[in-house]
Scaffold this active site. Structure first.
Site, PDB file in Angstrom:
ATOM      1  N   ASP A 118       0.740  -1.240  -0.069  1.00  0.00           N
ATOM      2  CA  ASP A 118      -0.018   0.037   0.029  1.00  0.00           C
ATOM      3  C   ASP A 118       0.854   1.068   0.037  1.00  0.00           C
ATOM      4  O   ASP A 118       2.208   1.282   0.502  1.00  0.00           O
ATOM      5  CB  ASP A 118      -1.065   0.053   1.214  1.00  0.00           C
ATOM      6  N   GLY A 119       0.339   2.229  -0.441  1.00  0.00           N
ATOM      7  CA  GLY A 119       1.048   3.788  -0.597  1.00  0.00           C
ATOM      8  C   GLY A 119       0.002   4.767   0.238  1.00  0.00           C
ATOM      9  O   GLY A 119      -1.187   4.553   0.246  1.00  0.00           O
ATOM     10  N   ASP A 157      -4.795  -2.312  -2.943  1.00  0.00           N
ATOM     11  CA  ASP A 157      -6.062  -1.644  -3.217  1.00  0.00           C
ATOM     12  C   ASP A 157      -5.829  -0.748  -4.522  1.00  0.00           C
ATOM     13  O   ASP A 157      -6.810   0.003  -4.581  1.00  0.00           O
ATOM     14  CB  ASP A 157      -6.455  -1.017  -1.870  1.00  0.00           C
ATOM     15  N   HIS A 188      -9.556  -0.089   2.949  1.00  0.00           N
ATOM     16  CA  HIS A 188     -10.338   0.455   4.117  1.00  0.00           C
ATOM     17  C   HIS A 188     -11.643  -0.169   4.271  1.00  0.00           C
ATOM     18  O   HIS A 188     -12.558   0.281   4.375  1.00  0.00           O
ATOM     19  CB  HIS A 188     -10.419   1.823   3.839  1.00  0.00           C
ATOM     20  N   GLU A 217       2.218   3.622  -4.416  1.00  0.00           N
ATOM     21  CA  GLU A 217       1.705   2.236  -4.834  1.00  0.00           C
ATOM     22  C   GLU A 217       2.492   1.502  -5.340  1.00  0.00           C
ATOM     23  O   GLU A 217       2.648   0.202  -5.134  1.00  0.00           O
ATOM     24  CB  GLU A 217       0.237   2.406  -5.408  1.00  0.00           C
ATOM     25  N   ASP A 257      -1.524  -0.172   4.966  1.00  0.00           N
ATOM     26  CA  ASP A 257      -1.880   1.441   4.969  1.00  0.00           C
ATOM     27  C   ASP A 257      -1.240   1.865   6.465  1.00  0.00           C
ATOM     28  O   ASP A 257      -0.602   2.991   6.132  1.00  0.00           O
ATOM     29  CB  ASP A 257      -3.256   1.491   4.952  1.00  0.00           C
TER      30      ASP A 257
END
Length: 153
Positions: free
Chosen positions: A9-10, A69, A123, A47, A133
């Site tokens: 994740d970024g 995501d 999320h 990302e 995250d």
């Protein structure tokens, strides 16, 4: 060939702005975390960087599942890449592909592995994605805190 599951994740505050990235690599009971941050970047770059650094952290070929995501990362690696490469890293309308440096590095880093790219809703309670995250934001917070300390010294 070992099996590795990567959650990547970024995070970015502002777009562009300061950003962080993180990935959790899991192989059986073993786990490794890679993370970092950049002072001025975009969410898409973070990302891509998370997935890139995770692949670069592997020390031998593996069957890899990357959970992301980011539709940008997923679609880039599974749909858009062949056409971009065929057009010399240009989009359908002839513009340069954004983040071509990272896309090319991802192609190189993925080459020794069998990679399955999987999208997960961000999320939304996916434990590994939520943790990645948090780790990306923690890396960003550390960088910002370090920068503040440097300014006050």
């Amino acid at each position: 060939m070992p099996r590795v599951v990567i959650a990547s994740d970024g995070a970015c505050r502002g777009n562009p702005g300061p950003g962080g990235w993180a990935a959790i690599l899991r192989a059986g009971a073993q786990e490794k975390i890679v993370s970092g941050a950049d002072a001025l970047t975009t969410n898409n770059r973070m990302e891509l960087t998370a997935a890139l650094r995770a692949l670069q952290a592997l020390n031998r070929p593996a069957r890899v599942t990357i959970e992301t995501d980011s539709r940008y990362l997923l679609d880039g690696m599974t749909k858009w890449l062949p056409a971009w490469k065929a057009r010399g890293w240009r989009t359908a309308d002839g513009k340069p592909v954004k983040n071509a440096d990272l896309w090319a590095a991802l192609v190189e880093a993925a080459a020794p592995h069998e990679v399955d790219w999987q999208w997960v809703r961000g999320h939304n309670g996916h434990e590994a994605n939520e943790r990645a995250d948090r780790l990306a934001n923690e890396a960003l917070d550390r960088m910002l805190a370090s920068a503040r300390q440097g300014m006050s010294a």
